[in-house]
Design a protein around this motif. Structure first.
Motif, mmCIF file in Angstrom:
data_model
loop_
_atom_site.group_PDB
_atom_site.id
_atom_site.type_symbol
_atom_site.label_atom_id
_atom_site.label_comp_id
_atom_site.label_asym_id
_atom_site.label_seq_id
_atom_site.Cartn_x
_atom_site.Cartn_y
_atom_site.Cartn_z
ATOM 1 N N ILE A 182 -0.647 3.217 2.241
ATOM 2 C CA ILE A 182 0.412 2.299 1.795
ATOM 3 C C ILE A 182 0.211 0.822 2.304
ATOM 4 C CG2 ILE A 182 3.020 1.824 2.021
ATOM 5 C CD1 ILE A 182 3.318 4.787 2.153
ATOM 6 N N VAL A 183 -0.042 0.694 3.555
ATOM 7 C CA VAL A 183 -0.309 -0.817 3.904
ATOM 8 C C VAL A 183 -1.360 -1.658 3.072
ATOM 9 C CG1 VAL A 183 -1.218 -2.223 5.936
ATOM 10 C CG2 VAL A 183 0.579 -0.545 6.283
ATOM 11 N N GLU B 115 -3.066 1.254 -1.483
ATOM 12 C CA GLU B 115 -3.764 2.504 -2.149
ATOM 13 C C GLU B 115 -2.656 3.345 -2.530
ATOM 14 O OE1 GLU B 115 -6.693 3.740 0.602
ATOM 15 O OE2 GLU B 115 -7.608 1.892 0.941
ATOM 16 N N VAL B 116 -1.738 3.338 -2.203
ATOM 17 C CA VAL B 116 -0.599 4.513 -2.177
ATOM 18 C C VAL B 116 0.532 3.469 -2.500
ATOM 19 C CG1 VAL B 116 0.933 6.102 -1.471
ATOM 20 C CG2 VAL B 116 -1.382 6.432 -0.977
ATOM 21 N N PRO B 117 1.526 3.854 -3.728
ATOM 22 C CA PRO B 117 2.681 2.981 -3.945
ATOM 23 C C PRO B 117 3.826 3.371 -3.029
ATOM 24 C CG PRO B 117 2.315 4.779 -5.588
ATOM 25 C CD PRO B 117 1.178 4.719 -4.726
ATOM 26 N N ALA B 118 4.643 2.414 -2.925
ATOM 27 C CA ALA B 118 5.849 2.674 -2.238
ATOM 28 C C ALA B 118 6.932 1.617 -2.640
ATOM 29 C CB ALA B 118 5.817 2.465 -0.636
ATOM 30 N N THR B 119 8.178 2.061 -2.459
ATOM 31 C CA THR B 119 9.294 1.046 -2.916
ATOM 32 C C THR B 119 9.440 -0.002 -1.475
ATOM 33 O OG1 THR B 119 10.131 2.808 -4.319
ATOM 34 C CG2 THR B 119 11.591 0.888 -3.695
ATOM 35 N N LEU C 159 5.771 -3.224 7.597
ATOM 36 C CA LEU C 159 6.161 -3.064 6.105
ATOM 37 C C LEU C 159 7.417 -2.120 6.396
ATOM 38 C CD1 LEU C 159 3.072 -1.934 4.053
ATOM 39 C CD2 LEU C 159 4.580 -4.105 3.866
ATOM 40 N N ALA C 160 8.691 -2.528 5.401
ATOM 41 C CA ALA C 160 9.552 -1.254 5.332
ATOM 42 C C ALA C 160 9.650 -1.013 3.900
ATOM 43 C CB ALA C 160 10.928 -2.126 5.730
ATOM 44 N N PHE C 161 10.000 0.188 3.827
ATOM 45 C CA PHE C 161 9.939 1.005 2.328
ATOM 46 C C PHE C 161 10.948 2.152 2.705
ATOM 47 C CE2 PHE C 161 6.192 2.247 4.780
ATOM 48 C CZ PHE C 161 6.232 3.612 4.487
ATOM 49 N N PRO D 101 4.517 -0.388 11.559
ATOM 50 C CA PRO D 101 3.505 -1.675 11.707
ATOM 51 C C PRO D 101 2.554 -1.542 10.725
ATOM 52 C CG PRO D 101 3.457 0.070 13.456
ATOM 53 C CD PRO D 101 4.301 0.775 12.407
ATOM 54 N N ARG D 102 1.934 -2.460 10.610
ATOM 55 C CA ARG D 102 0.873 -2.769 9.573
ATOM 56 C C ARG D 102 -0.595 -2.088 10.370
ATOM 57 N NH1 ARG D 102 0.904 -5.933 4.735
ATOM 58 N NH2 ARG D 102 2.778 -6.961 4.773
ATOM 59 N N LEU D 103 -0.514 -2.169 11.637
ATOM 60 C CA LEU D 103 -1.706 -1.676 12.341
ATOM 61 C C LEU D 103 -1.471 0.005 12.827
ATOM 62 C CD1 LEU D 103 -1.881 -4.392 15.222
ATOM 63 C CD2 LEU D 103 -3.472 -4.006 13.318
ATOM 64 N N HIS D 104 -2.425 0.846 12.866
ATOM 65 C CA HIS D 104 -2.219 1.912 13.034
ATOM 66 C C HIS D 104 -2.093 2.398 14.582
ATOM 67 C CE1 HIS D 104 -2.687 6.490 11.945
ATOM 68 N NE2 HIS D 104 -3.290 6.411 13.322
#
Length: 119
Positions: free
Chosen positions: A14-15, A18-22, A31-33, A48-51
């Motif tokens: 998602i970050v 590659e995968v959609p999110a709202t 990111l918030a979805f 967090p954008r980091l894993h």
């Protein structure tokens, strides 16, 4: 390796777009979805954008990013008009606690009564 994108991680995908999110909010570090299986009228995930596999590992390795996740959870609650009625921020850690995606994330839940204990 912690902090690095993981090819098999849904949230890393998602970050990377590659995968959609709202998306609800985005910052340099978060990111918030919307959750695809909401457990309350408002159910937003803040990641967090980091894993990092869970909240504890995120807090240990990148405390400022952990703080960013919490700050953004509060911003989501305000944007969703939950701050006046109350909301819950939940971090599940481990499969036994209900964590299904092993990338640190906060659930922001609200819009209905959230009595404790849940269930």
């Amino acid at each position: 390796m912690a902090g690095e994108p993981q090819g098999d991680c849904l949230f890393c995908k998602i970050v990377q777009g590659e995968v959609p999110a709202t998306l609800v909010r985005a910052t340099e570090t978060t990111l918030a979805f919307r959750d695809i299986n909401p457990q309350a009228p408002t159910h937003v995930l803040v990641i967090p954008r980091l894993h990092y596999p869970d909240a504890a590992s995120l807090a240990a390795a990148a405390p400022s990013v952990a703080a960013d996740v919490l700050r953004e959870a509060g911003e989501v609650a305000a944007d969703e008009k939950l701050d006046g009625q109350g909301y819950r921020i939940v971090f599940n850690t481990g499969a036994g606690a209900g964590q299904t995606v092993f990338h640190a994330h906060a659930h922001v839940l609200g819009g209905r009564g959230l009595n404790w204990p849940p269930g």
